[in-house]
Design a protein around this motif. Structure first.
Motif, short mmCIF file in Angstrom:
data_model
loop_
_atom_site.label_atom_id
_atom_site.label_comp_id
_atom_site.label_asym_id
_atom_site.label_seq_id
_atom_site.Cartn_x
_atom_site.Cartn_y
_atom_site.Cartn_z
N VAL A 48 3.75 -0.92 4.42
CA VAL A 48 4.83 -1.61 3.70
C VAL A 48 4.49 -3.08 3.54
O VAL A 48 4.69 -3.68 2.47
CB VAL A 48 6.19 -1.42 4.41
CG1 VAL A 48 7.23 -2.38 3.88
CG2 VAL A 48 6.66 0.02 4.27
N VAL A 51 1.81 -3.42 0.83
CA VAL A 51 2.38 -3.16 -0.49
C VAL A 51 3.22 -4.36 -0.94
O VAL A 51 3.14 -4.78 -2.10
CB VAL A 51 3.21 -1.85 -0.49
CG1 VAL A 51 4.03 -1.72 -1.76
CG2 VAL A 51 2.29 -0.65 -0.32
N SER A 52 4.00 -4.92 -0.03
CA SER A 52 4.82 -6.09 -0.37
C SER A 52 3.94 -7.27 -0.78
O SER A 52 4.21 -7.95 -1.76
CB SER A 52 5.70 -6.50 0.81
OG SER A 52 6.62 -5.50 1.09
N ALA A 55 2.37 -6.51 -4.17
CA ALA A 55 3.35 -6.61 -5.25
C ALA A 55 3.61 -8.06 -5.62
O ALA A 55 3.88 -8.38 -6.78
CB ALA A 55 4.65 -5.93 -4.85
N ARG A 60 0.87 -5.17 -11.36
CA ARG A 60 0.70 -4.04 -10.45
C ARG A 60 -0.14 -2.93 -11.06
O ARG A 60 -0.64 -2.07 -10.36
CB ARG A 60 2.07 -3.48 -10.06
CG ARG A 60 2.88 -4.48 -9.28
CD ARG A 60 4.26 -3.95 -9.00
NE ARG A 60 5.05 -4.99 -8.36
CZ ARG A 60 6.31 -4.91 -8.09
NH1 ARG A 60 6.97 -3.80 -8.39
NH2 ARG A 60 6.94 -5.90 -7.53
N TYR A 66 -1.96 -2.41 -4.22
CA TYR A 66 -0.61 -1.93 -4.48
C TYR A 66 -0.62 -0.42 -4.77
O TYR A 66 0.14 0.34 -4.17
CB TYR A 66 0.01 -2.67 -5.66
CG TYR A 66 1.40 -2.20 -6.00
CD1 TYR A 66 2.50 -2.64 -5.27
CD2 TYR A 66 1.61 -1.30 -7.03
CE1 TYR A 66 3.77 -2.20 -5.56
CE2 TYR A 66 2.88 -0.84 -7.33
CZ TYR A 66 3.96 -1.30 -6.60
OH TYR A 66 5.22 -0.85 -6.88
N LYS A 70 1.01 2.30 -2.22
CA LYS A 70 2.14 3.14 -2.61
C LYS A 70 1.79 4.62 -2.40
O LYS A 70 2.62 5.38 -1.92
CB LYS A 70 2.52 2.90 -4.08
CG LYS A 70 3.15 1.55 -4.34
CD LYS A 70 4.47 1.39 -3.65
CE LYS A 70 5.55 2.10 -4.44
NZ LYS A 70 6.89 1.90 -3.91
N ARG A 71 0.56 4.99 -2.73
CA ARG A 71 0.14 6.37 -2.53
C ARG A 71 0.13 6.70 -1.03
O ARG A 71 0.63 7.75 -0.61
CB ARG A 71 -1.25 6.60 -3.11
CG ARG A 71 -1.71 8.05 -2.98
CD ARG A 71 -3.08 8.32 -3.59
NE ARG A 71 -3.20 7.79 -4.92
CZ ARG A 71 -4.22 7.03 -5.34
NH1 ARG A 71 -5.21 6.74 -4.52
NH2 ARG A 71 -4.27 6.58 -6.57
N LEU A 73 1.83 5.27 1.30
CA LEU A 73 3.22 5.26 1.75
C LEU A 73 3.89 6.61 1.46
O LEU A 73 4.62 7.15 2.30
CB LEU A 73 3.99 4.12 1.07
CG LEU A 73 5.27 3.65 1.71
CD1 LEU A 73 5.06 3.26 3.16
CD2 LEU A 73 5.82 2.46 0.93
N ARG A 74 3.62 7.18 0.29
CA ARG A 74 4.17 8.51 -0.03
C ARG A 74 3.62 9.57 0.93
O ARG A 74 4.36 10.45 1.39
CB ARG A 74 3.86 8.90 -1.48
CG ARG A 74 4.73 8.20 -2.51
CD ARG A 74 4.57 8.78 -3.90
NE ARG A 74 3.22 8.73 -4.42
CZ ARG A 74 2.68 7.68 -5.05
NH1 ARG A 74 3.40 6.59 -5.25
NH2 ARG A 74 1.45 7.73 -5.49
#
Length: 175
Positions: A48, A51-52, A55, A60, A66, A70-71, A73-74
């Motif tokens: 996180v 990613v923050s 971003a 992006r 990023y 995100k990938r 994180l999913r």
């Protein structure tokens, strides 16, 4: 609740026989719980944060940190949901609490001898604990199914990828 093919992480979700419980040893339960804790307290917050930061760098669409973050994180969130489901429905079995130690049941460590005289040791564990290389076999595997309810001195037969095999039960222990 029963687990099925539509779980959040089907690659990590071996199918259970319809209507069966999700059995797991105390050690297996503790490992899943530790993995969940690691994901929630360490890995997810780190991703996180990345990613923050990524971003905040602007565009992006071509930002690898990023997109990858995100990938990842999913993936982490999917694994967290999977672990929570497993831990919620787990029926923890302590092998040392087994009272009928003369027969093979879930959690048993079984010493067997094959037709060639070669001895092997297997422990019957939950589907998420199985590791054949370490002698940990899932209770739903053909070998474990053949061993269940057997006694020392019995000969069991089961279908393996190499054909029909026979094993003699030499010892049963619960540890």
């Amino acid at each position: 609740m029963n687990l099925s093919e539509d779980d959040d992480d089907p690659a990590l979700s071996p199918a259970l026989p319809a209507g069966s419980k999700y059995y797991i040893t105390r050690n297996g339960f503790n490992r899943l719980k530790a993995e969940l804790d690691q994901l929630l307290r360490v890995e997810r917050p780190e991703v996180v944060s990345v990613v923050s930061w990524a971003a905040s760098n602007g565009d992006r669409s071509e930002n690898g940190d990023y997109i990858y973050g995100k990938r990842r994180l999913r993936e982490i969130d999917r694994r967290i949901r999977f672990l929570i489901k497993r831990l919620e429905i787990a029926t923890v079995v302590d092998p040392e609490a087994q009272e009928n130690v003369d027969q093979v049941f879930f959690g048993a460590t079984v010493t067997v001898c094959d037709q060639d005289g070669e001895e092997s040791i297997y422990q019957i564990v939950g589907v998420d604990e199985a590791d054949a290389g370490r002698g940990l076999i899932s209770w739903i595997s053909p070998l474990a199914r053949a061993l269940l309810k057997a006694r020392v001195g019995d000969t069991v037969r089961f279908a393996s990828p190499g054909g029909l095999r026979e094993l003699d039960i030499l010892d049963i222990a619960y540890r």
